[in-house]
Motif scaffolding. Structure first.
Motif, PDB file in Angstrom:
ATOM      1  N   VAL A  40       8.172  56.052  31.501  1.00 16.79           N
ATOM      2  CA  VAL A  40       8.685  56.201  30.143  1.00 16.79           C
ATOM      3  C   VAL A  40      10.014  55.593  30.155  1.00 16.79           C
ATOM      4  N   ALA A  41      10.701  55.635  31.312  1.00 19.47           N
ATOM      5  CA  ALA A  41      12.201  54.896  31.290  1.00 19.47           C
ATOM      6  C   ALA A  41      12.020  53.357  31.240  1.00 19.47           C
ATOM      7  N   GLU A  42      11.084  52.864  31.875  1.00 11.02           N
ATOM      8  CA  GLU A  42      11.093  51.324  31.725  1.00 11.02           C
ATOM      9  C   GLU A  42      10.530  50.875  30.628  1.00 11.02           C
ATOM     10  N   ASN A  43       9.732  51.605  29.856  1.00 12.82           N
ATOM     11  CA  ASN A  43       9.208  51.138  28.579  1.00 12.82           C
ATOM     12  C   ASN A  43       9.828  51.663  27.379  1.00 12.82           C
ATOM     13  N   GLN A  44      10.759  52.840  27.665  1.00 15.58           N
ATOM     14  CA  GLN A  44      11.499  53.525  26.566  1.00 15.58           C
ATOM     15  C   GLN A  44      10.486  53.838  25.463  1.00 15.58           C
ATOM     16  N   SER A  45       9.442  54.336  25.647  1.00 12.70           N
ATOM     17  CA  SER A  45       8.472  54.756  24.898  1.00 12.70           C
ATOM     18  C   SER A  45       7.399  55.581  25.401  1.00 12.70           C
ATOM     19  N   PHE A  46       7.079  56.763  24.925  1.00 13.49           N
ATOM     20  CA  PHE A  46       5.936  57.556  25.638  1.00 13.49           C
ATOM     21  C   PHE A  46       4.495  57.008  25.300  1.00 13.49           C
ATOM     22  N   ARG A  47       4.420  56.271  24.269  1.00 10.30           N
ATOM     23  CA  ARG A  47       3.194  55.535  23.892  1.00 10.30           C
ATOM     24  C   ARG A  47       2.907  54.300  24.632  1.00 10.30           C
ATOM     25  N   LEU A  48       3.964  53.603  25.003  1.00  8.95           N
ATOM     26  CA  LEU A  48       3.907  52.315  25.691  1.00  8.95           C
ATOM     27  C   LEU A  48       3.698  52.833  27.205  1.00  8.95           C
ATOM     28  N   ALA A  49       4.357  53.783  27.705  1.00  8.99           N
ATOM     29  CA  ALA A  49       4.285  54.147  28.913  1.00  8.99           C
ATOM     30  C   ALA A  49       2.920  54.671  29.244  1.00  8.99           C
ATOM     31  N   ALA A  50       2.209  55.415  28.343  1.00  9.79           N
ATOM     32  CA  ALA A  50       0.880  55.936  28.416  1.00  9.79           C
ATOM     33  C   ALA A  50      -0.102  54.854  28.615  1.00  9.79           C
ATOM     34  N   PRO A  73      13.087  58.554  16.596  1.00  9.61           N
ATOM     35  CA  PRO A  73      11.834  57.648  15.931  1.00  9.61           C
ATOM     36  C   PRO A  73      11.993  56.230  16.622  1.00  9.61           C
ATOM     37  N   GLN A  74      13.129  55.706  17.092  1.00  9.25           N
ATOM     38  CA  GLN A  74      13.221  54.431  17.618  1.00  9.25           C
ATOM     39  C   GLN A  74      12.788  54.218  19.063  1.00  9.25           C
ATOM     40  N   GLY A  75      12.454  55.401  19.758  1.00  2.82           N
ATOM     41  CA  GLY A  75      12.152  55.276  20.885  1.00  2.82           C
ATOM     42  C   GLY A  75      12.779  56.388  21.904  1.00  2.82           C
ATOM     43  N   VAL A  76      12.901  56.327  22.969  1.00  2.85           N
ATOM     44  CA  VAL A  76      13.554  57.257  24.016  1.00  2.85           C
ATOM     45  C   VAL A  76      14.572  56.572  24.860  1.00  2.85           C
ATOM     46  N   LYS A  77      15.391  57.585  25.246  1.00  6.07           N
ATOM     47  CA  LYS A  77      16.557  57.097  25.687  1.00  6.07           C
ATOM     48  C   LYS A  77      17.141  58.044  26.921  1.00  6.07           C
ATOM     49  N   MET A  78      17.130  57.649  28.142  1.00  6.59           N
ATOM     50  CA  MET A  78      17.821  58.445  29.243  1.00  6.59           C
ATOM     51  C   MET A  78      18.648  59.295  28.820  1.00  6.59           C
ATOM     52  N   THR A  79      18.718  60.565  29.363  1.00  9.64           N
ATOM     53  CA  THR A  79      20.270  61.536  29.205  1.00  9.64           C
ATOM     54  C   THR A  79      20.762  61.243  30.676  1.00  9.64           C
ATOM     55  N   VAL A  80      21.917  61.979  30.627  1.00 11.97           N
ATOM     56  CA  VAL A  80      22.733  61.963  31.981  1.00 11.97           C
ATOM     57  C   VAL A  80      21.817  62.618  33.165  1.00 11.97           C
ATOM     58  N   ALA A  81      20.983  63.479  32.800  1.00 12.56           N
ATOM     59  CA  ALA A  81      20.131  63.982  33.959  1.00 12.56           C
ATOM     60  C   ALA A  81      19.005  62.826  34.485  1.00 12.56           C
ATOM     61  N   GLY A  82      18.594  62.198  33.277  1.00  6.02           N
ATOM     62  CA  GLY A  82      17.479  61.156  33.391  1.00  6.02           C
ATOM     63  C   GLY A  82      18.080  60.033  34.383  1.00  6.02           C
TER      64      GLY A  82
END
Length: 74
Positions: free
Chosen positions: A12-22, A52-61
C-alpha cells in the motif's frame, strides 16, 4: 504482527492505493483493507490517511516503513 501484515503495508505504501496494492499482490481490495485495519488496531495507530486521490502515510506509517524495508513483495 505477521509477515503478511508488513507485506500488505509495504504494498500500500509503495502503490499509494489499496486497489493497486491488492492487484500487485493478487488479493482482493477488501482483504488488504481489512489486514491494514487489523495492523493499525494491533499498533494502536493509523498508518495511512485515506483520501479520494489515494493514500498517504501518516507519521506512524513513516515510522514503520524502515522496519519493513527487508520485506520482499511478489
Amino acid at each position: 504482527m505477521e509477515l503478511r501484515h508488513l507485506k500488505y503495508f509495504l504494498a500500500v505504501a509503495e502503490n499509494q492505493s489499496f486497489r493497486l496494492a491488492a492487484e500487485r499482490i493478487n488479493i482482493t481490495q477488501p482483504s488488504i483493507t481489512r489486514q491494514i485495519q487489523d495492523l493499525e488496531e494491533m499498533l494502536g495507530a493509523r498508518l495511512f490517511d485515506r483520501t479520494p486521490q489515494g493514500v498517504k502515510m501518516t507519521v506512524a506509517g513513516e515510522s514503520l516503513a524502515p522496519h519493513s524495508a527487508g520485506v520482499r513483495l511478489p
